[in-house]
Motif scaffolding. Structure first.
Motif, short mmCIF file in Angstrom:
data_model
loop_
_atom_site.label_atom_id
_atom_site.label_comp_id
_atom_site.label_asym_id
_atom_site.label_seq_id
_atom_site.Cartn_x
_atom_site.Cartn_y
_atom_site.Cartn_z
N SER A 101 24.56 57.07 41.64
CA SER A 101 24.57 55.69 41.13
C SER A 101 25.98 55.16 40.87
N GLU A 102 26.90 56.04 40.46
CA GLU A 102 28.27 55.58 40.20
C GLU A 102 28.94 55.10 41.48
N SER A 156 23.67 52.64 53.66
CA SER A 156 23.52 52.42 52.23
C SER A 156 22.52 51.30 51.98
N PRO A 157 21.88 51.30 50.82
CA PRO A 157 20.93 50.22 50.50
C PRO A 157 21.57 48.84 50.58
N PHE A 158 22.85 48.74 50.22
CA PHE A 158 23.52 47.44 50.23
C PHE A 158 23.80 46.96 51.64
N GLU A 159 24.18 47.85 52.53
CA GLU A 159 24.35 47.49 53.93
C GLU A 159 23.04 47.01 54.54
N LYS A 182 28.79 48.30 45.53
CA LYS A 182 28.26 46.96 45.33
C LYS A 182 29.38 45.94 45.08
N LYS A 183 30.47 46.41 44.49
CA LYS A 183 31.56 45.51 44.11
C LYS A 183 32.52 45.20 45.25
N ARG A 184 32.50 46.03 46.29
CA ARG A 184 33.50 45.83 47.35
C ARG A 184 32.87 45.24 48.61
N VAL A 185 33.72 44.76 49.49
CA VAL A 185 33.27 44.18 50.75
C VAL A 185 32.77 45.31 51.65
#
Length: 360
Positions: free
Chosen positions: A267-268, A248-251, A274-277
């Motif tokens: 996106s959902e 994922s982009p966040f990882e 984005k909100k979770r660890v």
């Protein structure tokens, strides 16, 4: 095997040619370290014509781009470029790319060579808005003229003031005797310079004039091996190594190109993510002792337990030490954290560091 319009030129220069993303490409000429230092200190030129180019046009072109990319392309004005990624439906990445706004309703998407067909099919499948799509990949060439002396060395080839083109901006103008060339202040080396987009029929003339103009600046042709060491010193992700359909982009530390000011593919779910660890994060590390980390090597903790894998690794020509990227659990991701890279039978200690590795 596909060839770029400059294959014979590379062979004549004595390049070592290798298959890459279905193309016959120059991996090195004189040697990785010499070519790397040339780009860091002066100017070098890469043939990266294997990259893919899609033209998206029409009144609904922006709608399609907004749907398939994570960044907010509505922020682009004509003459600006934007780094972005194409999310898939499962939280991963179809590809990373650069989006150029050429005209009011005309955009150029530049994608990775290995993903041209995949990306084209993916974007086409999302095109329910009637945007006009054209795949220009087979018809266009791309040269990357990179290094701190690139502006000075290339200024004689254009009537435009190259020093005025800001980072991630571009102009369409004359270059090396060819009109309507895209001159873009982008690149994947971290040492400044330009990327030149032109037709296949024009690239040999441009290459020759670039080499001639750069001769007094010590210009050299640069292969894909040095391109890899240069991008890794900056911590730039390489698709297929550090990011792929499962990351994922966040990882991957690419949250900065994910904008929830609009709706886009998945996106959902990405907003929830984005909100979770996170389960894992991409970290940068430097070896504390001699050794070279390679893609696929295990990352272990102090007890020898596997905690991740190296996604990219090399001996940094600039830092003269082993550097790399890899995914680990968040508990090991803080700067200064000690991890170990399993190089054959040895677990070599390494330190998690802040990017870029190379500070210039």
């Amino acid at each position: 095997m596909k060839h770029t319009a400059l294959t014979k030129t590379h062979e004549a220069l004595g390049a070592k040619m290798v298959p890459f993303a279905g193309y016959n490409m120059p991996v090195q000429y004189e040697g990785v370290n010499i070519e790397h230092e040339t780009v860091r200190n002066s100017v070098g030129v890469f043939d990266v014509s294997h990259m893919g180019e899609f033209l998206i046009e029409g009144p609904n072109s922006l709608d399609l781009i907004q749907k398939v990319t994570s960044n907010d392309a509505s922020k682009l004005t004509v003459g600006k470029a934007q780094y972005s990624c194409i999310p898939n439906d499962d939280g991963g990445i179809v590809d990373d790319l650069i989006v150029y706004r050429i005209k009011e309703d005309t955009y150029l998407l530049v994608v990775n060579a290995s993903n041209i067909e995949k990306d084209w099919n993916w974007i086409s499948s999302k095109n329910d808005v009637g945007a006009d799509m054209r795949d220009l990949s087979e018809d266009y060439s791309l040269l990357a003229i990179q290094g701190p002396k690139a502006v000075e060395a290339m200024q004689s080839l254009s009537s435009l003031d190259l020093s005025e083109i800001k980072f991630y901006n571009f102009v369409v103008g004359d270059f090396a005797g060819i009109e309507h060339v895209i001159i873009s202040a982008t690149g994947y080396t971290g040492s400044g310079g330009f990327e030149i987009y032109c037709k296949n029929s024009e690239v040999k003339q441009i290459w020759d004039k670039v080499m001639e103009a750069g001769e007094s600046y010590g210009i050299k042709p640069i292969g894909l091996a040095a391109r890899d060491t240069l991008r890794l010193e900056m911590g730039y992700s390489l698709y297929g190594n550090d990011i792929d359909d499962t990351t994922s982009p966040f990882e991957a530390g690419l949250g900065w190109i994910v904008k929830f000011t609009k709706s886009f593919t998945n996106s959902e779910n990405l907003s929830e993510q984005k909100k979770r660890v996170l389960d894992r994060k991409l970290v940068a590390f430097e070896l504390d002792e001699k050794g070279i980390p390679r893609q696929g090597y295990d990352i272990v903790d102090s007890n020898g337990k596997a905690i991740g894998k190296v996604t990219s690794g090399t001996m940094s020509p600039s830092l003269k030490k082993g550097i790399g990227l890899g995914y680990v659990a968040p508990v090991f991701s803080d700067f200064g954290s000690k991890i170990y890279i399993q190089v054959r039978k040895n677990a070599i200690p390494a330190t998690v560091v802040k990017l870029p590795f190379y500070k210039g």
